[in-house]
Each structure stands twice: as C-alpha cells, then as structure tokens.
Design an enzyme around this catalytic site. Structure first.
Site, PDB file in Angstrom:
ATOM      1  N   LEU A  10     -24.083  11.890  27.157  1.00  0.00           N
ATOM      2  CA  LEU A  10     -23.257  10.759  27.565  1.00  0.00           C
ATOM      3  C   LEU A  10     -22.903  10.903  29.040  1.00  0.00           C
ATOM      4  CD1 LEU A  10     -20.783  10.535  24.562  1.00  0.00           C
ATOM      5  CD2 LEU A  10     -22.846   9.193  24.939  1.00  0.00           C
ATOM      6  N   ASN A 191     -22.281  13.155  35.605  1.00  0.00           N
ATOM      7  CA  ASN A 191     -22.970  14.401  35.952  1.00  0.00           C
ATOM      8  C   ASN A 191     -22.167  15.648  35.611  1.00  0.00           C
ATOM      9  OD1 ASN A 191     -25.211  12.980  37.075  1.00  0.00           O
ATOM     10  ND2 ASN A 191     -23.968  12.592  38.917  1.00  0.00           N
ATOM     11  N   ARG A 192     -21.240  15.504  34.686  1.00  0.00           N
ATOM     12  CA  ARG A 192     -20.409  16.628  34.226  1.00  0.00           C
ATOM     13  C   ARG A 192     -19.501  17.197  35.319  1.00  0.00           C
ATOM     14  NH1 ARG A 192     -21.994  14.497  30.168  1.00  0.00           N
ATOM     15  NH2 ARG A 192     -22.733  15.546  28.297  1.00  0.00           N
ATOM     16  N   VAL A 193     -19.305  16.451  36.399  1.00  0.00           N
ATOM     17  CA  VAL A 193     -18.351  16.877  37.425  1.00  0.00           C
ATOM     18  C   VAL A 193     -16.998  16.269  37.047  1.00  0.00           C
ATOM     19  CG1 VAL A 193     -17.889  17.065  39.903  1.00  0.00           C
ATOM     20  CG2 VAL A 193     -20.246  16.902  39.091  1.00  0.00           C
ATOM     21  N   HIS A 194     -16.450  16.774  35.948  1.00  0.00           N
ATOM     22  CA  HIS A 194     -15.244  16.184  35.372  1.00  0.00           C
ATOM     23  C   HIS A 194     -14.018  16.487  36.232  1.00  0.00           C
ATOM     24  CE1 HIS A 194     -17.811  15.513  31.983  1.00  0.00           C
ATOM     25  NE2 HIS A 194     -17.890  16.801  31.665  1.00  0.00           N
TER      26      HIS A 194
END
Length: 213
Positions: A10, A191-194
């Site tokens: 996701l 991009n999972r750079v939360h």
C-alpha cells in the site's frame, strides 16, 4: 491462504505530520486525531486500543480493550481486577496502548504507569452499563478455565436471580488509568518514509522530536 494479502504494497498518501506544527500538548493532539477517527465513516469502534502488559517472567501479552474515559490525567479502561491483565498490572503497573485507524493511515502509541481509578469513578461508570453487562461482571471469572459454555450460562442465570433489582459493581471489577510519559503519533507516508512524532514527559512539560520511520 491468500498470498496477495500478504504481499501487496500500500502507498500511504492520506496525510502528513510535522513536528513543527503539532500541538505542544500531546493530549490536545490526541483529541484532534480521535475526533477525526470518530467522524470517519467505516472506522468501527475508534476507541478500541491494544493494551500490552508484562507478566512475572517478563513475558508480554496484549489484547484489545475499549477506551472509556480520558483527560489530562490519562486514559481509562475497565476490567476484572482478577483477570490476567489485572494480575500482571498488580505486579508491574505499567502498560502500552496502541490505537490503529487504517482508514486514516494513522496510529498512536502511548506508554506509562498504571493506577486504579477511585471507587466512585468506577461506580459511576458501572452504573451506565447495560444490565446484562453488569450481570456478566459478576458471572464471569475472567481469564480462568471454565468447564464449558453451560457453566457461564448457569452463572449468568444465578446472577440474574441474585440481583432482581439494581446490580451493584463487584469489588473485583473497576477501572485502570494509564498515566502517560510517552506518546508517539504515526502518519503513513509514500515510500515508507512515514511521519513519526514522539512526545516525552519532562519536569516542565513535554519534549517533541521526529523519529526515523
């Protein structure tokens, strides 16, 4: 098993969180996010939270409970004091809470010491519960092994007969308050750079810092 559910990726793109613009008070930040979760269609019981405790041997356990009250003192849930969680909290009065709201791509982690709420507060909340819920607090030896469903149904019938009128709060049932010393607010990002913003309690208030995802 549906492998697609395990391997799908996701992209979280619903929002963002910045340590420079969050509230200086983590309780105010929690209030803002909870209000959005309460208003969001499709989120079932937004007050549901994972409660993690630790047993005598350092073994962690977790379960979902419901947030029933909260204010600047902390976050309150109710349970049987003689349950597994109650026994663990009696030995190690500290806990971690986790709220997950997938529709908003957000989670909140809260950690702190745990104390029992006073009897008057537990009595007041117990009085608001439906009659059947109050009877089950008497009937269920929570977390203990029982011989079968028939035993629980018999215990409920016995409680019904015992309390023909008002159902008082059992002495073994009541509230716990998690008194936070740490919050973490997580907002999913592409991009999972939360975005992760943590609050830590200090003598004169709270520090705020960004954490790497």
């Amino acid at each position: 098993m549906n492998d697609d559910l395990l391997t799908r990726r996701l992209s979280y793109e619903r929002g963002m969180l910045d340590e420079g613009t969050v509230s200086a008070d983590p309780f105010a930040q929690f209030d803002a996010w909870l209000s959005e979760a309460l208003a969001m269609p499709g989120i079932v019981e937004p007050n549901a939270m994972s409660l993690a405790t630790v047993g005598d041997e350092g073994r962690p356990s977790s379960r979902i409970v419901l947030l029933r009250q909260w204010d600047g003192r902390g976050f309150v849930f109710y349970t049987n004091y003689e349950s597994r969680k109650g026994g663990e909290l009696a030995h190690r009065p500290a806990a971690a809470l986790l709220f997950w709201w997938g529709a908003l791509e957000r989670q909140i982690r809260i950690e702190g010491r745990v104390e029992r709420v006073d009897n008057a507060e537990s009595d007041a909340y117990f009085a608001t519960r439906p009659r059947g819920h109050r009877l089950s607090a008497w009937a269920s030896p929570q977390s203990r092994v029982v011989s079968g469903k028939d035993a629980l149904e018999a215990a409920m019938a016995e409680a019904e007969a015992r309390f023909a009128g008002d159902v008082p709060r059992p002495p073994h049932w009541g509230g716990y308050r998690v008194v936070p010393d740490r919050f973490e607010f997580w907002q999913g990002r592409p991009n999972r750079v939360h975005d992760r913003v943590a609050y830590e309690r200090v003598a004169d208030g709270w520090t705020i810092a960004r954490l790497a995802p």
